[in-house]
Design an enzyme around this catalytic site. Structure first.
Site, PDB file in Angstrom:
ATOM      1  N   GLY A  15     -63.970  46.454 -59.533  1.00  0.00           N
ATOM      2  CA  GLY A  15     -63.669  47.464 -60.546  1.00  0.00           C
ATOM      3  C   GLY A  15     -63.165  48.773 -59.981  1.00  0.00           C
ATOM      4  N   THR A  16     -62.897  48.813 -58.691  1.00  0.00           N
ATOM      5  CA  THR A  16     -62.383  50.032 -58.064  1.00  0.00           C
ATOM      6  C   THR A  16     -60.872  50.110 -58.258  1.00  0.00           C
ATOM      7  OG1 THR A  16     -64.118  49.915 -56.391  1.00  0.00           O
ATOM      8  CG2 THR A  16     -62.211  51.314 -55.905  1.00  0.00           C
ATOM      9  N   ARG A  28     -57.090  56.665 -68.828  1.00  0.00           N
ATOM     10  CA  ARG A  28     -58.036  55.652 -68.355  1.00  0.00           C
ATOM     11  C   ARG A  28     -57.254  54.484 -67.782  1.00  0.00           C
ATOM     12  NH1 ARG A  28     -63.094  56.200 -67.329  1.00  0.00           N
ATOM     13  NH2 ARG A  28     -63.647  54.131 -68.110  1.00  0.00           N
ATOM     14  N   ILE A  29     -57.647  54.049 -66.601  1.00  0.00           N
ATOM     15  CA  ILE A  29     -57.079  52.850 -66.011  1.00  0.00           C
ATOM     16  C   ILE A  29     -57.692  51.644 -66.710  1.00  0.00           C
ATOM     17  CG2 ILE A  29     -56.794  51.499 -63.917  1.00  0.00           C
ATOM     18  CD1 ILE A  29     -55.287  54.133 -63.908  1.00  0.00           C
ATOM     19  N   LEU A  30     -56.846  50.808 -67.299  1.00  0.00           N
ATOM     20  CA  LEU A  30     -57.340  49.651 -68.033  1.00  0.00           C
ATOM     21  C   LEU A  30     -57.417  48.429 -67.123  1.00  0.00           C
ATOM     22  CD1 LEU A  30     -55.308  50.090 -71.338  1.00  0.00           C
ATOM     23  CD2 LEU A  30     -57.742  50.552 -70.991  1.00  0.00           C
ATOM     24  N   ARG A  81     -66.580  51.171 -66.688  1.00  0.00           N
ATOM     25  CA  ARG A  81     -65.231  50.942 -67.200  1.00  0.00           C
ATOM     26  C   ARG A  81     -65.216  49.738 -68.142  1.00  0.00           C
ATOM     27  NH1 ARG A  81     -60.771  53.081 -65.166  1.00  0.00           N
ATOM     28  NH2 ARG A  81     -61.829  53.622 -63.211  1.00  0.00           N
ATOM     29  N   ASP A 117     -49.570  52.156 -62.558  1.00  0.00           N
ATOM     30  CA  ASP A 117     -48.193  52.295 -63.060  1.00  0.00           C
ATOM     31  C   ASP A 117     -47.250  51.309 -62.374  1.00  0.00           C
ATOM     32  OD1 ASP A 117     -48.958  54.439 -64.706  1.00  0.00           O
ATOM     33  OD2 ASP A 117     -48.667  55.874 -63.081  1.00  0.00           O
ATOM     34  N   ASN A 175     -47.147  51.484 -71.679  1.00  0.00           N
ATOM     35  CA  ASN A 175     -47.405  52.876 -71.333  1.00  0.00           C
ATOM     36  C   ASN A 175     -46.073  53.528 -70.992  1.00  0.00           C
ATOM     37  OD1 ASN A 175     -48.953  55.193 -70.756  1.00  0.00           O
ATOM     38  ND2 ASN A 175     -48.806  54.765 -68.562  1.00  0.00           N
ATOM     39  N   HIS A 228     -44.494  56.540 -68.536  1.00  0.00           N
ATOM     40  CA  HIS A 228     -44.814  57.391 -67.398  1.00  0.00           C
ATOM     41  C   HIS A 228     -43.648  58.352 -67.166  1.00  0.00           C
ATOM     42  CE1 HIS A 228     -46.688  58.537 -63.611  1.00  0.00           C
ATOM     43  NE2 HIS A 228     -45.481  58.495 -63.061  1.00  0.00           N
TER      44      HIS A 228
END
Length: 581
Positions: free
Chosen positions: A164-165, A108-110, A82, A172, A123, A125
């Site tokens: 990083g998980t 992608r999760i930033l 990532r 959101d 973003n 949603h």
């Protein structure tokens, strides 16, 4: 690329009106319809500098190319972490200048690797967060059986832990900038709901948010997880908006469907605001239930009639046709007021709407049924009056005051109170693509407000007639001219594109249609100034002896001179009274 570290409680210094426009880096996973919508609308002068995707085949690239917006592709390669991918994205964007990042279906999760190096990232949603986060917001909303969902524009924050998980509860979860509610209809599936949320929700909310950032109106407080927007005014009591908020949310419930709209080929319904406390035809009780229901035009005309008689404290009656007064009067009794109002133009009153500002008595009811009327509206009826009115099968009898008839609300004379206060401050007119909202025209004048500008002073009776005429004229479509005697109308010239033609029409109505009265010796009221003396010349020919008008024309001196020449008394109100709808 402008690198801006994310700080707590920072106000982002974006371009305001008159300075450089805000530049956006868009990041999309597929079609990027929100980004293309923003590019087309350029809210607040925003410009799409670049669109980045993870796939060469993403349809957004074609849409961007059609708009001369460059694109970059950073594919998700095997074994790429990532962090590695985000560093590659930053490198791909390094050659572009941008002040804001807008995500659109970027799957992608930033993390802070990107977020701390880039400007504020937004973003959208497809739900009203915190409800229904995750990948299937539309399906989750349908499964939950909610009646309202919507969309949320929020600031993107890191949703990963130190390893990083992804932490699902943090996805959101960034500070909310704006939301847009969208109804869920019976029979909706995921596709129909997704389309409505996109086109009616996201296409409104995302450009709104971008515009706020472009106008330097946004303050993000990461510690408290909130966003404040200076332009999204919540109060209605102070500030230069004067009670007109930055965003107007309207929620009405459908009361009933109507037979048709203004014409039989148009569908229509009436919606209600249950919080409205003012006397209203929408909330009125139709007393003769066997009669046919109100039509679209009935509602519109009855509303116009009711608003007119709310102007007066004395017993008042009005007859309305196509939202214009065919006649109006005040008098010592309701029956006398109705007789005078009807006699202004009994021919045009045929098929009209009758409005009364007192409980309708039997004497008035007898006059009402003497000719064909569509609707009568009043704040109550005597039993004898109802018996008389119910003789006419298709005369709709509306009571707009039944809730005000408790003993505690009766006057010392035992009569129910009249129509009460006007509590609704604003009116609105739908337009294609929006709506106009304005304060109601609640101006009220007295004799002391009149500025006499002619050599001849008006008589006391003429002054009284000027005041009555001005209050009535507010409800005549422009260009509007009203002839009055005492506190009754004599002739009405409405809806003309020429003011002098409106004078001619009022004169014709007074002399040819009125019963027992004419224009000779009447007072003329004009809803706007006379641009030339010709309107005064026509009035003099009709027999007008006094005029009330706003004044303010560059030719006022010529108009006053014409009035003096014909020995006409004239007074200025200093206020205009246009009515265009």
């Amino acid at each position: 690329m402008h690198i801006m570290p994310f700080e707590t409680a920072i106000t982002f210094p974006f371009a305001s009106a008159g300075s450089s426009m805000i530049r956006i880096a868009g990041m999309a996973g597929n079609r990027g319809r929100n980004l293309l919508n923003i590019a087309d609308r350029a809210p607040g002068g925003a410009e799409l500098s670049v669109v980045l995707t993870t796939s060469e085949d993403a349809p957004v690239r074609e849409g961007a190319a059609e708009r001369d917006v460059p694109t970059e592709v950073v594919p998700l390669e095997d074994e790429m972490s990532r962090t590695d991918h985000e560093e590659a994205v930053l490198e791909a964007l390094a050659d572009y200048e941008f002040d804001l990042v807008c995500l659109d279906g970027y799957m992608r999760i930033l993390t802070d690797t990107f977020l701390e190096a880039a400007p504020t990232t937004l973003n959208v949603h497809p739900s009203l967060l915190p409800s229904f986060p995750g990948m299937d917001a539309w399906g989750d909303a349908l499964e939950a059986g909610v009646s309202t969902t919507g969309c949320t524009v929020h600031v993107v924050t890191d949703a990963t832990d130190d390893e990083g998980t992804v932490v699902e509860s943090e996805v959101d979860a960034g500070p909310i900038v704006t939301q847009e509610p969208i109804p869920v209809y019976e029979g909706d599936d995921e596709d129909s709901l997704a389309d409505r949320v996109l086109y009616e929700g996201e296409f409104r909310a995302y450009p709104r948010a971008v515009k706020w950032f472009a106008e330097d109106a946004v303050t993000v407080d990461e510690d408290s997880g909130t966003v404040s927007v200076a332009d999204d005014v919540a109060t209605t009591a102070e500030g230069d908006h004067d009670g007109l908020p930055g965003r107007r949310l309207v929620s009405n419930d459908r009361l009933e469907t109507l037979r048709y709209g203004e014409n039989p080929h148009q569908d229509a319904a009436v919606y209600t605001d249950y919080t409205c406390e003012e006397a209203s035809v929408v909330h009125a009780e139709q007393l003769n239930e066997g009669a046919k229901a109100l039509s679209y035009n009935n509602y519109n005309d009855a509303d116009g009639a009711l608003n007119l008689i709310k102007e007066f404290d004395e017993p008042a009656a009005a007859v309305i046709k196509h939202t214009n007064p065919a006649g109006c009067a005040t008098a010592d009794s309701l029956a006398e007021a109705y007789e005078k109002a009807l006699s202004t133009d009994p021919m045009s009153a045929f098929g009209g709407i009758v409005a009364l500002n007192r409980e309708c008595d039997a004497e008035t009811a007898e006059q009402v049924i003497d000719s064909f009327k569509e609707v009568v509206v009043a704040p109550g009826y005597s039993e004898d009056a109802l018996e008389i009115l119910f003789e006419k099968d298709n005369l709709r009898v509306l009571d707009v005051g039944r809730e005000a008839h408790s003993a505690s609300e009766r006057t010392s004379g035992g009569e129910p109170r009249a129509l009460g206060e006007r509590t609704e401050r604003f009116t609105e007119k739908p337009l294609v693509g929006g709506r106009l909202v304005q304060e109601r025209d609640t101006q009220s004048i007295s004799v002391d407000d009149l500025e006499v500008v002619t050599e001849r002073e008006p008589t006391d009776e003429e002054l009284e007639s000027m005041v009555f005429g001005w209050q009535t004229l507010k409800h005549v479509k422009s260009n509007g001219i009203l002839f009055t005697k005492g506190t009754e109308t004599v002739g009405v010239g409405m809806g003309q594109v020429s003011r002098v033609d409106a004078v001619r029409l009022a004169a014709m109505k007074a002399d040819e249609h009125a019963e027992g009265k004419d224009a000779e010796g009447a007072v003329m009221a004009s809803d706007a100034f006379f641009p030339f003396p010709d309107g005064i010349e026509e009035a003099a020919s009709a027999g007008i002896e006094a005029v009330v008008q706003p004044g303010g024309s560059v030719n006022d001196e010529d108009v006053i001179a014409a009035a003096d020449e014909h020995d006409i008394a004239m007074a200025f109100t200093g206020k205009r009274s246009f009515r265009h709808d």
